[in-house]
Motif scaffolding. Structure first.
Motif, PDB file in Angstrom:
ATOM      1  N   LEU A 228       0.804  -1.223   0.000  1.00 52.69           N
ATOM      2  CA  LEU A 228       0.000   0.000   0.000  1.00 52.69           C
ATOM      3  C   LEU A 228       0.835   1.271   0.000  1.00 52.69           C
ATOM      4  CD1 LEU A 228      -2.465  -1.214   2.759  1.00 52.69           C
ATOM      5  CD2 LEU A 228      -2.922  -1.172   0.299  1.00 52.69           C
ATOM      6  N   ALA A 229       1.937   1.270   0.746  1.00 52.98           N
ATOM      7  CA  ALA A 229       2.768   2.470   0.867  1.00 52.98           C
ATOM      8  C   ALA A 229       4.141   2.058   1.363  1.00 52.98           C
ATOM      9  CB  ALA A 229       2.143   3.476   1.832  1.00 52.98           C
ATOM     10  N   GLN A 230       5.129   2.877   1.063  1.00 51.75           N
ATOM     11  CA  GLN A 230       6.475   2.622   1.567  1.00 51.75           C
ATOM     12  C   GLN A 230       6.940   3.786   2.426  1.00 51.75           C
ATOM     13  OE1 GLN A 230       9.810   2.781  -1.374  1.00 51.75           O
ATOM     14  NE2 GLN A 230       8.201   2.974  -2.926  1.00 51.75           N
ATOM     15  N   PHE A 231       7.732   3.445   3.426  1.00 55.33           N
ATOM     16  CA  PHE A 231       8.223   4.416   4.395  1.00 55.33           C
ATOM     17  C   PHE A 231       9.739   4.475   4.299  1.00 55.33           C
ATOM     18  CE2 PHE A 231       4.146   3.062   5.772  1.00 55.33           C
ATOM     19  CZ  PHE A 231       3.598   4.105   6.502  1.00 55.33           C
ATOM     20  N   ILE A 239      10.418  -1.197  -5.816  1.00 47.53           N
ATOM     21  CA  ILE A 239       8.987  -0.836  -5.816  1.00 47.53           C
ATOM     22  C   ILE A 239       8.819   0.654  -6.135  1.00 47.53           C
ATOM     23  CG2 ILE A 239       8.047  -2.678  -4.374  1.00 47.53           C
ATOM     24  CD1 ILE A 239       8.581  -0.963  -1.916  1.00 47.53           C
ATOM     25  N   PRO A 240       9.299   1.092  -7.287  1.00 48.94           N
ATOM     26  CA  PRO A 240       9.258   2.526  -7.609  1.00 48.94           C
ATOM     27  C   PRO A 240       7.850   3.080  -7.778  1.00 48.94           C
ATOM     28  CG  PRO A 240       9.885   1.247  -9.541  1.00 48.94           C
ATOM     29  CD  PRO A 240       9.884   0.292  -8.379  1.00 48.94           C
ATOM     30  N   ASN A 241       6.877   2.205  -8.071  1.00 54.48           N
ATOM     31  CA  ASN A 241       5.511   2.682  -8.299  1.00 54.48           C
ATOM     32  C   ASN A 241       4.634   2.670  -7.048  1.00 54.48           C
ATOM     33  OD1 ASN A 241       6.016   3.053 -11.079  1.00 54.48           O
ATOM     34  ND2 ASN A 241       5.665   0.865 -11.464  1.00 54.48           N
ATOM     35  N   VAL A 242       5.192   2.195  -5.946  1.00 57.38           N
ATOM     36  CA  VAL A 242       4.445   2.219  -4.683  1.00 57.38           C
ATOM     37  C   VAL A 242       4.608   3.593  -4.045  1.00 57.38           C
ATOM     38  CG1 VAL A 242       4.270   1.252  -2.359  1.00 57.38           C
ATOM     39  CG2 VAL A 242       4.698  -0.264  -4.310  1.00 57.38           C
ATOM     40  N   ILE A 243       3.498   4.209  -3.694  1.00 54.72           N
ATOM     41  CA  ILE A 243       3.539   5.572  -3.175  1.00 54.72           C
ATOM     42  C   ILE A 243       4.347   5.635  -1.875  1.00 54.72           C
ATOM     43  CG2 ILE A 243       1.429   5.437  -1.770  1.00 54.72           C
ATOM     44  CD1 ILE A 243       0.762   8.274  -2.954  1.00 54.72           C
TER      45      ILE A 243
END
Length: 342
Positions: A228-231, A239-243
């Protein structure tokens, strides 16, 4: 010239002569035949221990004089004993350095008195990786995007009220207006993952991408989770397309909040020597660290053990520490509230 002055002159000349070889001693001459103690703030067998021992196996040959590196596990105090020992007790001549949990360097900023250091005075040697954490939803849950998380409540498993999975979920709720409700009481990440599989919870935050790569790759391959999201302070290339949480932070204060709360992830697995180590030895340790991170034998060792690697130089780590300690107090206070759940 009186006899007394002549005597003083001869004494000074002798003192200068005797001190010249020591003053002119090269780094290689200093380290030849010596050993360096590496203090590791976790028990044997954990991730920090694994990274430290792999580094030590190869770094010695890149240090002038090739000193042996000896490992000293010092896990007491949640890793703080190792930091305190390196800062306050270990010799500051370049024969000791350490590694410990990434958040401990920022303890004083958040009022943690058990860590008795000034992080800006440590001799930072480098870091082997910058961590990236993610929030995931189990495939049976109807959540695939941040927009989904804003529309409906999702149950996220947590290993404790002050754990990274809890803190990152709270941060995302504040920054992005998501509706994550935390379910505490699980003893560690393994129990949270079992709870996801059983349907007790629908997802989890605070999961390191390196753990997915090394232990849960089948989740991605079999589409068991939606990321869902990266921190992180920089996106992971896998995962360049993960917000990113940084993409969601619109206000200046929110950007500063993300910066200060994710700084430990940027630290990854840092290495540090005591304050006041001679500059030439700090430089030698830093350049040996950098050379090791590019060493083919070291890289083969890392690949064999499925370890993530994204090194930072000592200068980059020192700059990060300086920037974070310059965070406005008002922002730090908000970060404390999020961490405490208030």
């Amino acid at each position: 010239m009186t006899k007394a002055r002549v005597a003083v002159l001869f004494a000074l000349t002798g003192l200068l002569a005797s001190s010249s070889p020591a003053a002119a001693q090269s780094v290689a001459e200093f380290y030849k035949g010596k050993q360096i103690d590496m203090y590791i703030g976790t028990p044997p067998g954990g991730g920090y221990d694994q990274y430290g021992r792999v580094l030590g196996r190869h770094m010695s040959r890149h240090i002038p004089g090739n000193p042996a590196i000896v490992y000293r596990n010092m896990p007491a105090g949640g890793g703080r004993q190792a930091m305190n020992h390196v800062y306050n007790v270990a010799p500051s001549d370049g024969t000791a350095f350490g590694t410990t949990l990434r958040n401990i360097a920022f303890d004083p900023l958040f009022g943690e008195e058990a860590t008795r250091i000034d992080a800006g005075k440590l001799s930072w040697i480098g870091s082997l990786n910058s961590e990236v954490s993610v929030c995931v939803a189990w495939h049976t849950a109807p959540f695939r995007t941040i927009a989904d998380l804003r529309k409906a409540e999702i149950l996220m498993g947590s290993s404790g009220p002050t754990s990274s999975d809890t803190i990152q979920a709270r941060l995302l709720n504040r920054i992005a207006g998501t509706k994550m409700r935390l379910v505490h009481g699980y003893k560690g990440s393994g129990e949270v993952h079992i709870a996801m599989e059983r349907g007790e919870v629908q997802g989890r935050c605070g999961l390191g991408w390196d753990s997915i790569v090394s232990r849960y790759q089948h989740w991605i391959k079999d589409k068991k989770v939606a990321v869902l999201a990266q921190f992180a302070l920089r996106k992971h290339p896998d995962i360049p397309n993960v917000i990113s949480i940084l993409d969601l932070a619109q206000k200046a204060e929110d950007k500063q909040l993300v910066d200060v709360m994710l700084a430990p992830l940027a630290m990854g697995r840092p290495y540090f020597a005591p304050p006041n180590v001679p500059a030439d030895r700090v430089a030698a340790l830093r350049r040996a660290f950098d050379a090791t991170a590019k060493d083919p034998e070291f890289l083969a060792d890392v690949k064999k053990q499925k370890m993530e690697l994204s090194p930072l130089t000592g200068e980059q780590v020192a700059a990060l520490v300086k920037r974070i300690y310059g965070t406005p107090k008002s922002v730090v206070d908000i970060a404390k509230q999020i961490a405490a759940g208030t």
